[in-house]
Design an enzyme around this catalytic site. Structure first.
Site, PDB file in Angstrom:
ATOM      1  N   LYS A   9      -9.639   1.616  -2.524  1.00 15.87           N
ATOM      2  CA  LYS A   9      -9.898   1.193  -1.137  1.00 15.87           C
ATOM      3  C   LYS A   9     -11.317   1.596  -0.751  1.00 15.87           C
ATOM      4  O   LYS A   9     -11.684   2.773  -0.823  1.00 15.87           O
ATOM      5  CB  LYS A   9      -8.872   1.862  -0.224  1.00 15.87           C
ATOM      6  CG  LYS A   9      -8.886   1.390   1.217  1.00 15.87           C
ATOM      7  CD  LYS A   9      -7.713   2.071   1.948  1.00 15.87           C
ATOM      8  CE  LYS A   9      -7.449   1.501   3.314  1.00 15.87           C
ATOM      9  NZ  LYS A   9      -6.217   2.082   3.902  1.00 15.87           N
TER      10      LYS A   9
ATOM     11  N   GLU B 217       0.852  -1.197   0.000  1.00 13.47           N
ATOM     12  CA  GLU B 217       0.000   0.000   0.000  1.00 13.47           C
ATOM     13  C   GLU B 217       0.888   1.247   0.000  1.00 13.47           C
ATOM     14  O   GLU B 217       1.909   1.291   0.665  1.00 13.47           O
ATOM     15  CB  GLU B 217      -0.882  -0.006   1.259  1.00 13.47           C
ATOM     16  CG  GLU B 217      -1.829   1.184   1.339  1.00 13.47           C
ATOM     17  CD  GLU B 217      -2.753   1.147   2.567  1.00 13.47           C
ATOM     18  OE1 GLU B 217      -2.385   0.529   3.587  1.00 13.47           O
ATOM     19  OE2 GLU B 217      -3.837   1.745   2.494  1.00 13.47           O
TER      20      GLU B 217
ATOM     21  N   CYS C 138      -5.743  -3.024   2.623  1.00 19.53           N
ATOM     22  CA  CYS C 138      -5.511  -2.859   4.057  1.00 19.53           C
ATOM     23  C   CYS C 138      -6.764  -2.905   4.927  1.00 19.53           C
ATOM     24  O   CYS C 138      -7.278  -3.974   5.221  1.00 19.53           O
ATOM     25  CB  CYS C 138      -4.698  -1.592   4.294  1.00 19.53           C
ATOM     26  SG  CYS C 138      -3.794  -1.712   5.863  1.00 19.53           S
TER      27      CYS C 138
HETATM   28  N1  LIG Z   1      -3.553   1.448   5.989  1.00 17.84           N
HETATM   29  C1  LIG Z   1      -4.532   0.957   6.696  1.00 17.84           C
HETATM   30  O1  LIG Z   1      -5.642   0.834   6.244  1.00 17.84           O
HETATM   31  C2  LIG Z   1      -4.176   0.544   8.083  1.00 17.84           C
HETATM   32  C3  LIG Z   1      -5.181  -0.376   8.716  1.00 17.84           C
HETATM   33  C4  LIG Z   1      -4.819  -0.737  10.094  1.00 17.84           C
HETATM   34  O2  LIG Z   1      -3.725  -0.492  10.573  1.00 17.84           O
HETATM   35  C5  LIG Z   1      -5.827  -1.432  10.873  1.00 17.84           C
HETATM   36  O3  LIG Z   1      -5.568  -1.654  12.076  1.00 17.84           O
HETATM   37  O4  LIG Z   1      -6.887  -1.797  10.362  1.00 17.84           O
END
Ligand SMILES: NC(=O)CCC(=O)C(=O)O
Length: 305
Positions: free
Chosen positions: A141, A57, A182
């Site tokens: 996303k 990412e 993520c």
């Molecule tokens: N970059 C993200 O979306 C981080 C997501 C994250 O750390 C989480 O705990 O969920």
């Protein structure tokens, strides 16, 4: 996300580039990412070369809501429509396309901040390239990373980003691959729907942090893999304690039984995993939840979505 009959699932090797040295200079970030993809493509000494290479990412920019507008690039991709790389306004897209072609590999290009010139909004966007260098799929996303754990971490992607509105997968000659980014991993519906639509492998570029990483990074991936009896993988940037955001690292690949096939530590590295369709078949045959669902008791979300 049109449903097609899933292609034959054949064995292949997946490579995750846990990229380090992501700094303020975008050209340097792109040069380094390109070099690491080339290294990943050469593979391990005694093994078959990877068919898919994955970047993390936000690989071309520091990770933080103040940075997204500054680093955002216009991509201008419309799903289902051929994309002319030569006319692309995105230097990141051009680099990714070229290195996919050069290495003759599928490339999941992590994510970059993307500005859509039609709505003026900024997205956190993953682009995917065929071995011929064509841009064939894009995922924005869907779930923005807005959290507040007092004394630990506060992060608000929605300060500058907008969430995507579609679920995305693509077909290769060896598997159907579903995409997320993520924080999307925390929403089981996305993975469940992708699996029910025939994805064999789910790949989410990601960047957890030092608070939620140790708690949930592995747990969520093993959970999504076991729930859906698919291979599940997340590719993180390496940890850099001089950066504004400290990534957890630990890029990993999990099999449909929840076993970790390969895991990085926190440093820059490339990890490989052999994706074996036999594990997929034996997991589903041995624990046959895919045929035991009770849609008379609860709805099939993959149909209503
Ligand atoms: N970059 C993200 O979306 C981080 C997501 C994250 O750390 C989480 O705990 O969920």
């Amino acid at each position: 996300m049109p449903f097609k009959v899933p292609p034959t699932f054949k064995s292949f090797t997946l490579a995750l580039v846990q990229l380090g040295n992501i700094g303020a200079n975008k050209s340097d970030n792109l040069r380094h990412a390109r070099a690491m993809v080339l290294t990943a493509a050469s593979g391990r000494a005694d093994q078959q070369k990877p068919s898919i290479i994955v970047l993390p990412e936000c690989f071309n920019s520091p990770y933080g809501h103040v940075h997204f507008p500054v680093y955002a690039e216009e991509i201008g991709y419309t799903p289902g429509t051929p994309y002319d790389i030569a006319k692309s306004k995105s230097e990141s897209v051009k680099m990714l396309s070229e290195v996919a072609k050069e290495t003759k590999s599928w490339l999941i290009g992590g994510s970059i901040p993307e500005k859509d010139d039609t709505d003026g909004k900024i997205y956190n966007t993953c682009t995917v390239y065929s071995p011929a260098g064509e841009l064939i799929c894009m995922h924005r996303k869907v779930h923005l990373f807005d959290i507040d754990i007092p004394g630990k971490i506060t992060f608000k992607e929605s300060e500058t980003l907008t969430g995507g509105k579609s679920m995305n997968f693509f077909d290769t000659e060896f598997a159907r691959i579903g995409l997320g980014i993520c924080y999307d991993v925390r929403f089981p519906e996305l993975a469940m729907i992708a699996a029910r639509r025939g994805c064999h492998v789910l790949v989410y570029p990601g960047a957890f942090n030092l608070t939620t990483g140790p708690l949930h990074w592995e747990l969520l991936q093993r959970g999504r893999a076991v729930d859906n009896q698919v291979f599940f993988s997340m590719c993180s940037p390496a940890r850099d304690l001089t950066a504004g955001y400290h990534a957890w690292g630990h890029s990993m690949v999990v099999n449909p039984m929840g076993l970790i096939l390969s895991e990085a530590n926190e440093d820059e590295t490339i990890i490989y995993a052999d994706i074996d369709p036999e594990t997929f078949k034996t997991a589903r045959a041995g624990v046959p939840v895919t045929t035991q669902r009770r849609f008379d008791v609860y709805p099939d979300v993959s149909v209503v979505a």
